[in-house]
Design a protein around this motif. Structure first.
Motif, PDB file in Angstrom:
ATOM      1  N   ASN A 801       0.824  -1.208   0.000  1.00 46.23           N
ATOM      2  CA  ASN A 801       0.000   0.000   0.000  1.00 46.23           C
ATOM      3  C   ASN A 801       0.860   1.260   0.000  1.00 46.23           C
ATOM      4  O   ASN A 801       0.550   2.250  -0.683  1.00 46.23           O
ATOM      5  CB  ASN A 801      -0.950   0.009   1.213  1.00 46.23           C
ATOM      6  N   LYS A 802       1.960   1.223   0.771  1.00 47.32           N
ATOM      7  CA  LYS A 802       2.853   2.382   0.824  1.00 47.32           C
ATOM      8  C   LYS A 802       3.530   2.605  -0.533  1.00 47.32           C
ATOM      9  O   LYS A 802       3.685   3.745  -1.000  1.00 47.32           O
ATOM     10  CB  LYS A 802       3.930   2.153   1.895  1.00 47.32           C
ATOM     11  N   VAL A 803       3.933   1.516  -1.186  1.00 43.49           N
ATOM     12  CA  VAL A 803       4.558   1.595  -2.498  1.00 43.49           C
ATOM     13  C   VAL A 803       3.628   2.236  -3.513  1.00 43.49           C
ATOM     14  O   VAL A 803       4.013   3.094  -4.317  1.00 43.49           O
ATOM     15  CB  VAL A 803       5.000   0.177  -2.955  1.00 43.49           C
ATOM     16  N   LYS A 804       2.347   1.822  -3.448  1.00 39.96           N
ATOM     17  CA  LYS A 804       1.379   2.401  -4.388  1.00 39.96           C
ATOM     18  C   LYS A 804       1.146   3.876  -4.111  1.00 39.96           C
ATOM     19  O   LYS A 804       0.977   4.674  -5.033  1.00 39.96           O
ATOM     20  CB  LYS A 804       0.052   1.640  -4.298  1.00 39.96           C
ATOM     21  N   SER A 805       1.207   4.250  -2.800  1.00 31.82           N
ATOM     22  CA  SER A 805       0.919   5.644  -2.440  1.00 31.82           C
ATOM     23  C   SER A 805       2.000   6.615  -2.929  1.00 31.82           C
ATOM     24  O   SER A 805       1.715   7.808  -3.100  1.00 31.82           O
ATOM     25  CB  SER A 805       0.763   5.764  -0.918  1.00 31.82           C
TER      26      SER A 805
END
Length: 823
Positions: A801-805
């Motif tokens: 999720n952090k990577v996508k953000s």
């Protein structure tokens, strides 16, 4: 001193002769027996008589084809030459041990030669190799004159003998030494055959038989140049036209005796394959003139006794003229000798075996004593010769000498160039130290017992920062410092490659302080300051040591590599240490890798790469695995580094290319393969990559991943490779970006399609602000250049999720799937 010469008739006559001349009243007596009578019973009787009448005398003798007495050739005689010394000691020896002929000479030299010995007289049987025998003596001392020669016989059916007061032998060496500070010894010889024509090489020989010369049958060679087709005539002209063998820059005669049935030539003496020869020519009148010159030289030499050891083949060639040659000696009652199969003479401080020469040994205990030899030989007694013959001889002689001079100059140049090339081969051009070639040669000869390898740490940084010229200057100065220290402590030093030096201790030098000396050298290097302009340059070193080990260099390299890996200053190789365990482990892994290659157990495993916007799998990375014998997959962490160091890595890459391209040949997925700089540098690997891209249906689905640090290290080579594969349709990714010394400027110059952000950043991105900032910076930079980004090591949902953000384009990791053998 004085020499008495007489013929033996019977005991009473001998006893009377000795008493009348008061010979028995002297202490140091040498008796030489020159006999053309090969009657062992008679010889034993003579020796027994001499021992009874003169028990203090040393006796030496041999059989021969004829004797020489008072300047005349005598036959069917047993000549006794009795020399009485006032200041010289005589020692005799007989060697009949079953050892090599070289060892016989070596043993004789060790037993007879001492600092005060001036000469040795030795007789050997013809069954002994005279050259090897003399080489043995020369190995002890080549300056001591050895006179005498090879025993012979008057008749073909006779036996040959050599003897001393200790006994009579048919296969032995006999000798006496003459020891005295006030003994003057001189040796002379006359040969005067001349070499003609160019040099040839003996291409096959065995003992006294030459089988081929310059790769043609020996008989064909001799017939070609001498014109003899009737083999029965060879024995008559073989002495006039001998083969001249070159030894120690001197041409020696080897008379052709006869032809063999298998096109070989039999000589009077042994010859070796590879020796250089020329044809020779002998003229009787010129040979006799050479003796004139010899006698003039003797007149200017201290002489009280004179002994002739001449050649049997010379006598047969000269025939009646042989007496003419020695006739000037008839006025001297101190002259005796005989004709032998081979003669010993010392030329240029080397004792050598001659044939066809007349050799003369002169002795005197009074440096002012002379004997007068009337050297003008009566030319009317010679075989008549015409003016044309003399002119022909002079023409042959002069042109032969000129050719010899040319050959000598050429040989000198070849030797000089060979020496120069040898020096270059064994010398480091930058430092002047011995190089790796020399160390390897010395180690093959088991020269060293202790070896230390010295690696200059981070020297590449000095070259990169200051330039190669400064780096070379530092290495040259460092080499000078190591050489000075090594000389002081009796070590040999070398430069093995760019920044690795070596010091070694010779095996015969006992030194318990080797390690202490290495520690001092280590300190000297680490404390040494080198200057460049106003800058100071300091070095540090790592040292690997091997002591009393087999494969010394290999063990020292192992110790050095272990020291560098474990950041140790000095490491000594020890079978029982962790180093040995590491080596054993390395060897085990190398075997595993080789077995896996041979048994087709290297395979690609595939890990999916997910599009972060769609959530779909769009790509796969092919990751190498080694399947063990139990079917378990082994990660590259355990074996890849070992494969690189053992030169097996390129085989692994080729297998991965073949199997990965084959796996995706009917797939629409994009797939990536990892490459190291070793792959880009390897021409075979590059060609295989280009071939696979040509054969691929969709080369645009192929991605090559290059590790960031690999790309920076050789930027130009990597850049050319990238341009080439992209031209063929493939894509390129930079792997592990963000580690080490990340350089955005070089990335701008490379035409890449993807940046794979290193897992060490991604795994901390959700909880480490610094990691998040680095990741965002890479993404922003990549998007500005139109480069897409891939997050590695995405192992859980929060990271995903952090990577996508932060707008990374793709993700890869165990959160989605571990690498699998099938798609």
């Amino acid at each position: 001193m004085k020499t008495y010469n007489t013929r033996y008739s019977d005991y009473d006559a001998l006893d009377k002769y000795i008493r009348e001349n008061e010979i028995d009243k002297n202490g140091n007596i040498l008796i030489q027996i020159f006999s053309d009578i090969s009657n062992k019973k008679l010889l034993s009787e003579v020796i027994k008589s001499l021992k009874e009448i003169l028990p203090q005398a040393k006796i030496i003798g041999a059989t021969s084809s004829a004797g020489i007495l008072d300047g005349k050739t005598v036959g069917e005689s047993l000549i006794l030459s009795i020399t009485v010394f006032e200041k010289t000691k005589v020692k005799s020896i007989i060697i009949k041990e079953d050892i090599s002929d070289y060892s016989k000479g070596l043993l004789l030299g060790k037993k007879l030669i001492s600092p005060k010995v001036k000469a040795i007289i030795s007789f050997i049987s013809s069954k002994i190799d005279g050259e090897e025998f003399l080489d043995g003596i020369n190995s002890v001392n080549s300056e001591v004159v050895v006179a005498g020669g090879v025993a012979g016989r008057a008749k073909f059916k006779d036996k040959e003998y050599v003897f001393t007061e200790e006994g009579i032998e048919s296969k032995a060496v006999v000798a006496i030494s003459l020891e005295g500070e006030e003994l003057w010894v001189n040796n002379f010889s006359n040969f005067n055959w001349i070499p003609i024509g160019k040099e040839y090489v003996v291409t096959e020989a065995e003992g006294k038989i030459i089988k081929s010369i310059d790769n043609i049958p020996a008989t064909d060679f001799y017939k070609k140049y001498i014109g003899i087709t009737n083999k029965n005539k060879v024995s008559r002209i073989g002495a006039r036209f001998p083969l001249m063998v070159k030894k120690k820059n001197i041409y020696l005669s080897r008379t052709v005796v006869r032809f063999t049935e298998d096109q070989g030539i039999i000589l009077t003496s042994k010859i070796n394959t590879g020796e250089k020869i020329r044809l020779g020519y002998g003229d009787m009148s010129e040979i006799i003139k050479g003796s004139d010159t010899l006698y003039e030289s003797i007149n200017n030499t201290p002489v009280e006794s004179l002994f002739i050891y001449s050649s049997t083949s010379r006598r047969f060639f000269l025939k009646k003229t042989a007496d003419v040659e020695i006739s000037p000696l008839c006025s001297s009652s101190s002259t005796s000798g005989f004709y032998m199969k081979g003669e010993f003479n010392n030329i240029n401080n080397a004792n050598m075996l001659f044939t066809d020469t007349m050799t003369i040994l002169t002795l005197s205990e009074n440096k002012d004593k002379r004997i007068k030899i009337h050297s003008a030989i009566n030319q009317r007694a010679l075989i008549s010769s015409c003016t044309e013959k003399t002119i022909l001889y002079n023409l042959i002689k002069t042109t032969g000498e000129e050719l010899t001079e040319i050959n000598l100059r050429l040989e000198e140049k070849v030797l000089e160039k060979t020496k120069e090339l040898k020096s270059q081969y064994f010398t480091d051009s930058l430092t002047g130290l011995q190089n790796r070639n020399k160390l390897t040669k010395d180690l093959c000869n088991n020269k060293y017992s202790k070896l230390a390898l010295i690696d200059i740490n981070y020297f590449k940084g000095i070259n990169d920062f200051y330039g190669n010229n400064v780096g070379d200057s530092v290495l040259a100065e460092l080499g000078r410092i190591i050489k000075i220290y090594s000389d002081e402590v009796s070590l040999q030093c070398f430069r093995l490659n760019s920044d690795v030096f070596a010091v070694a201790l010779e095996r015969e030098k006992f030194n318990l302080d080797f390690l202490e000396k290495i520690e001092i050298l280590h300190k000297i290097i680490d404390e040494q300051c080198f200057y460049y302009r106003e800058f100071k340059i300091f070095l540090s070193s790592t040292i690997g040591v091997a002591i009393n080990e087999e494969r010394l260099l290999e063990k020292a390299e192992m110790a050095l590599n272990y020291a560098k890996r474990n950041k140790k200053s000095i490491q000594i190789y020890n079978e029982n240490s962790d180093l040995s365990k590491d080596i054993e482990e390395n060897l085990t892994w190398i075997k595993k890798i080789k077995d896996a290659i041979n048994e087709d157990r290297i395979a690609p495993f595939f890990q999916p790469i997910v599009n972060n916007h769609s959530g779909n799998v769009e790509k796969y990375e092919a990751l190498i695995r080694m399947i063990d014998e139990d079917g378990r997959a082994i990660a590259p962490y355990y074996f890849l580094d070992k494969a690189i160091k053992s030169n097996l890595y390129s085989q692994l890459t080729k297998i991965m290319l073949e199997k990965t391209f084959n796996a995706f040949k009917n797939s629409d997925y994009e797939f990536s393969i990892n490459l190291l700089l070793e792959d880009i540098d390897n021409e075979e690997t590059r060609n295989l990559i280009f071939q696979k891209l040509k054969e691929a249906k969709n080369p645009n689905k192929v991605v090559f991943e290059i590790v960031e640090s690999e790309g920076i290290e050789k930027f130009d080579e990597v850049s050319k490779f990238i341009d080439k594969v992209k031209e063929m349709g493939a894509k390129v990714a930079i792997d592990d970006f963000g580690t080490g010394y990340s350089n955005f400027s070089y990335l701008m110059k490379l035409n890449v399609d993807y940046i794979k952000i290193d897992g060490s950043i991604i795994k901390d991105v959700r909880k480490d602000r610094a990691a998040e900032v680095v990741a965002k910076t890479i993404v922003t930079f990549a998007k500005e250049l139109g480069i897409r980004t891939i997050a590695e090591f995405v192992s859980e949902e929060e990271i995903y999720n952090k990577v996508k953000s932060i707008d990374i384009d793709f993700s890869q990791g165990y959160y989605f799937s571990e690498p699998k053998a099938k798609l």
